[in-house]
Every structure is written in C-alpha cells, then in structure tokens.
Enzyme design. Structure first.
Site, PDB file in Angstrom:
ATOM      1  CG  ASN A 197      -1.846   1.130   1.299  1.00  0.00           C
ATOM      2  OD1 ASN A 197      -1.448   2.272   1.062  1.00  0.00           O
ATOM      3  ND2 ASN A 197      -3.089   0.878   1.617  1.00  0.00           N
ATOM      4  CG  HIS A 228       1.519   5.680   4.673  1.00  0.00           C
ATOM      5  ND1 HIS A 228       0.816   6.440   5.573  1.00  0.00           N
ATOM      6  CD2 HIS A 228       1.113   4.410   4.870  1.00  0.00           C
ATOM      7  CE1 HIS A 228       0.034   5.663   6.297  1.00  0.00           C
ATOM      8  NE2 HIS A 228       0.203   4.423   5.891  1.00  0.00           N
ATOM      9  NE  ARG A 281       7.281  21.498   2.605  1.00  0.00           N
ATOM     10  CZ  ARG A 281       8.596  21.691   2.598  1.00  0.00           C
ATOM     11  NH1 ARG A 281       9.257  21.787   1.479  1.00  0.00           N
ATOM     12  NH2 ARG A 281       9.243  21.812   3.737  1.00  0.00           N
ATOM     13  CG  HIS A 292      -8.345   4.297   0.512  1.00  0.00           C
ATOM     14  ND1 HIS A 292      -8.576   4.196   1.861  1.00  0.00           N
ATOM     15  CD2 HIS A 292      -9.526   4.668  -0.029  1.00  0.00           C
ATOM     16  CE1 HIS A 292      -9.838   4.496   2.126  1.00  0.00           C
ATOM     17  NE2 HIS A 292     -10.436   4.800   0.985  1.00  0.00           N
ATOM     18  NE  ARG A 338      -9.575   9.524   3.204  1.00  0.00           N
ATOM     19  CZ  ARG A 338     -10.180   9.084   4.298  1.00  0.00           C
ATOM     20  NH1 ARG A 338      -9.875   7.897   4.798  1.00  0.00           N
ATOM     21  NH2 ARG A 338     -11.082   9.822   4.908  1.00  0.00           N
ATOM     22  NE  ARG A 355      -7.428  12.031   5.275  1.00  0.00           N
ATOM     23  CZ  ARG A 355      -7.891  11.244   6.257  1.00  0.00           C
ATOM     24  NH1 ARG A 355      -7.163  10.261   6.729  1.00  0.00           N
ATOM     25  NH2 ARG A 355      -9.083  11.440   6.768  1.00  0.00           N
ATOM     26  CG  HIS A 356      -3.841   9.116   0.974  1.00  0.00           C
ATOM     27  ND1 HIS A 356      -4.626   8.364   0.139  1.00  0.00           N
ATOM     28  CD2 HIS A 356      -4.124   8.700   2.233  1.00  0.00           C
ATOM     29  CE1 HIS A 356      -5.346   7.530   0.859  1.00  0.00           C
ATOM     30  NE2 HIS A 356      -5.085   7.711   2.137  1.00  0.00           N
ATOM     31  CD  GLU A 403      -7.056  -0.205   0.842  1.00  0.00           C
ATOM     32  OE1 GLU A 403      -7.306   0.826   1.486  1.00  0.00           O
ATOM     33  OE2 GLU A 403      -6.178  -0.994   1.171  1.00  0.00           O
ATOM     34  CB  THR A 442      -5.556   4.710   9.157  1.00  0.00           C
ATOM     35  OG1 THR A 442      -5.457   3.652   8.211  1.00  0.00           O
ATOM     36  CG2 THR A 442      -5.691   4.105  10.553  1.00  0.00           C
ATOM     37  CB  THR A 443      -9.388   1.905   6.881  1.00  0.00           C
ATOM     38  OG1 THR A 443      -8.796   2.473   5.728  1.00  0.00           O
ATOM     39  CG2 THR A 443     -10.764   1.383   6.548  1.00  0.00           C
ATOM     40  CD  GLU A 447      -7.288  -5.980   2.907  1.00  0.00           C
ATOM     41  OE1 GLU A 447      -7.483  -5.711   1.705  1.00  0.00           O
ATOM     42  OE2 GLU A 447      -6.539  -5.313   3.642  1.00  0.00           O
ATOM     43  CG  HIS A 492      -5.598  -1.545   9.217  1.00  0.00           C
ATOM     44  ND1 HIS A 492      -5.158  -0.964  10.368  1.00  0.00           N
ATOM     45  CD2 HIS A 492      -6.116  -0.532   8.467  1.00  0.00           C
ATOM     46  CE1 HIS A 492      -5.409   0.333  10.332  1.00  0.00           C
ATOM     47  NE2 HIS A 492      -5.984   0.618   9.176  1.00  0.00           N
ATOM     48  N   GLY A 512       1.095  -1.414   4.346  1.00  0.00           N
ATOM     49  CA  GLY A 512       1.562  -0.098   3.939  1.00  0.00           C
ATOM     50  C   GLY A 512       2.496   0.552   4.924  1.00  0.00           C
ATOM     51  CG  HIS A 513       2.359   3.209   9.063  1.00  0.00           C
ATOM     52  ND1 HIS A 513       3.155   2.958  10.155  1.00  0.00           N
ATOM     53  CD2 HIS A 513       2.280   4.551   8.961  1.00  0.00           C
ATOM     54  CE1 HIS A 513       3.514   4.109  10.696  1.00  0.00           C
ATOM     55  NE2 HIS A 513       2.995   5.086   9.993  1.00  0.00           N
TER      56      HIS A 513
HETATM   57  N1  PXP Z   1      -5.855  -2.913   3.924  1.00  0.00           N
HETATM   58  C1  PXP Z   1      -6.801  -1.945   3.972  1.00  0.00           C
HETATM   59  C2  PXP Z   1      -8.176  -2.271   3.494  1.00  0.00           C
HETATM   60  C3  PXP Z   1      -6.500  -0.648   4.432  1.00  0.00           C
HETATM   61  O1  PXP Z   1      -7.453   0.299   4.471  1.00  0.00           O
HETATM   62  C4  PXP Z   1      -5.169  -0.374   4.836  1.00  0.00           C
HETATM   63  C5  PXP Z   1      -4.812   0.995   5.312  1.00  0.00           C
HETATM   64  O2  PXP Z   1      -4.945   1.914   4.302  1.00  0.00           O
HETATM   65  C6  PXP Z   1      -4.226  -1.398   4.748  1.00  0.00           C
HETATM   66  C7  PXP Z   1      -4.598  -2.669   4.311  1.00  0.00           C
HETATM   67  C8  PXP Z   1      -2.791  -1.193   5.125  1.00  0.00           C
HETATM   68  O3  PXP Z   1      -2.679  -0.884   6.485  1.00  0.00           O
HETATM   69  P1  PXP Z   1      -1.275  -0.452   7.075  1.00  0.00           P
HETATM   70  O4  PXP Z   1      -0.901   0.845   6.438  1.00  0.00           O
HETATM   71  O5  PXP Z   1      -1.543  -0.332   8.549  1.00  0.00           O
HETATM   72  O6  PXP Z   1      -0.296  -1.542   6.744  1.00  0.00           O
END
Ligand code: PXP
Length: 250
Positions: free
Chosen positions: A12, A15, A23, A48, A50, A54-55, A75, A105-106, A156, A196, A218-219
């Site tokens: 993901n 970020h 910026r 994602h 949105r 936002r991103h 997403e 976040t979600t 998921e 997540h 992602g994070h």
């Molecule tokens: N899966 C879904 C459906 C999400 O909404 C997110 C967060 O955007 C992730 C996975 C990834 O989560 P993380 O950034 O905490 O790894």
C-alpha cells in the site's frame, strides 16, 4: 509435509502520496514508489482513492493503471461516484472499505450485514462491469457469509485488533478470530486476504493462516523505507512472509 502457497504481498503506497500532499508538490511520486515496490518483489500495488482525495489523486490512479506490472488493487468506498471511477479505470481488484472523513486511517471493517443494500448495489455495479470485488471486513463469520451472499470474490480481514493487542492471550484470541473467520471464508469459496497494522514482527502468524492468499501492508513498509529504501523494505517484508510460511510447512 504440508504444502502452503505463499500469500501475495500487496504494497500500500498511500503514505508516499501523503508525504507529497504535505507540500502540495510532485515529490515523492507514488508512481515511482510502485515501480520500486515491484523491483523489491511486491506482488501487487494497493492504493486508496478517498472521497476527500487526502493522499492518492485521480492522476495517480490513471498513471498507476498504465504502469503497474503486477496487480493494481483499488481500495475505495461504496459511493456511486467512486464506483464510476473504478469502472472507468478497471483496476485488477476493487476492495470496498468504510470511509469516515475525520479518521486517521481506515477504522474497523465494512459493516456488510448492517449496510447490506448500499454494499450490494456497489458490488453489483462493479461485478456487472467485470471487476473482482473484495470486501474489507472485521474477522466475524457473519460478515464473511454476508460478503459471499452479495457476490464478493474475496474478503480482506481487518487485522488491526490483532496488531494492536498486547502480546499474550489477548493477541492469541485475536489471531484465533482471524483464523476462524478465515476458515469460514475459505470454506465458502472466497479468496482470503488480510491487512492493517501488519509489520515485520507480527506478520508471520497471519501469513500462516490456512488459505491466506494476499496481505496488504503499507505503513510499516514505508516507515522502514525511510531508512533502508523502498525496494529493500519490500524485499525484507516478502522474506518475513516466506520464512513464516516455510516454517509452518516444515
Ligand atoms: N488494507 C486496507 C483495506 C486498508 O485500508 C489499509 C490501510 O490503508 C491497509 C490494508 C494497510 O494498512 P497499514 O498501512 O496499517 O499496513
């Protein structure tokens, strides 16, 4: 010896877009992040789009649809305007998620049981357009069954509660909930995905849940990439998944 398939790693890259939006400029570009992730062994790229943009921006979706060589997982909410964008862009997979304006976040999974009509309409439009639909839900067998009934091909499972639980019995209970809901999903013919809050230390047990086919992360990968570079951060996450799966099958 049991044989397991290695779950796909969907990286993901939201970020990276968040950093660019800080910026309002052009750097860092999520398109580059997708390419670096694929060089590191990502099996898919997750973004994602949105409603509040936002991103990830519409331009990112358009370019990534052209450049991603693996699988593009979009997403999004069930909002009709966003559904129309997905149908026009044709990602390899759409994952419906809940969306609240003020969230960081979600938070929590989609309530497929409680919002059946709204989710059903979005799933039907996406399926009629020939798109694969996954639903991001809490690890609750009732939500899994409702997802199947609406025609999703995958679910998921939200791993946030597992990721946030302290080590020990509480985390074990959350893992058990994921395994039980995962068993229901596989049993009714759904592809099993999870994501997540997964990171380099907690991903192993989730990767070894029976039938796990895809992990979206992602994070933790982007956080590590700040120090190690994205290609390497993705490679290291792939390796955590592979090592855990191989240990479980030995
Ligand atoms: N899966 C879904 C459906 C999400 O909404 C997110 C967060 O955007 C992730 C996975 C990834 O989560 P993380 O950034 O905490 O790894």
């Amino acid at each position: 010896m049991k044989t397991f398939k290695i779950p796909r790693l969907g990286v993901n890259i939201d970020h990276v877009a968040t950093l660019r939006q800080a910026r309002g400029g052009r750097e860092p570009d999520p398109v580059w992040a997708a390419a670096a992730s694929e060089l590191g062994g990502a099996d898919g790229i997750t973004i994602h789009l949105r409603e509040d943009r936002r991103h990830i921006q519409d331009r990112d979706l358009r370019l990534l649809r052209e450049t991603v060589r693996t699988r593009l997982n979009l997403e999004m909410s069930a909002e009709p305007a966003i559904v129309a964008i997905a149908i026009a862009t044709r990602p390899d997979q759409v994952t419906l998620v809940p969306e609240r304006r003020a969230e960081l976040t979600t938070e929590g999974g989609l309530d497929v049981v409680g919002q059946r009509a709204r989710v059903a309409e979005a799933v039907a439009r996406l399926r009629d357009a020939g798109l694969e639909v996954s639903l991001f839900i809490d690890p609750d067998p009732r939500q899994v069954e409702a997802s199947k009934a609406l025609g999703a091909v995958a679910v998921e499972l939200h791993t946030g509660r597992y990721a946030d639980a302290p080590h020990g019995p509480e985390q074990a209970r959350e893992l058990e909930a994921l395994a039980t809901a995962g068993g229901t999903a596989v049993g009714c013919g759904l592809a099993l995905h999870a994501g997540h809050g997964l990171n380099y230390t907690n991903v192993g047990p989730v990767a070894t849940i029976a039938g796990m086919a895809e992990l979206n992360i992602g994070h933790s990968i982007i956080a590590r990439a700040v120090f190690s570079g994205l290609e390497r951060a993705v490679r290291e996450m792939k390796s955590c998944i592979i090592v855990a799966r191989n240990a479980a099958s030995g």
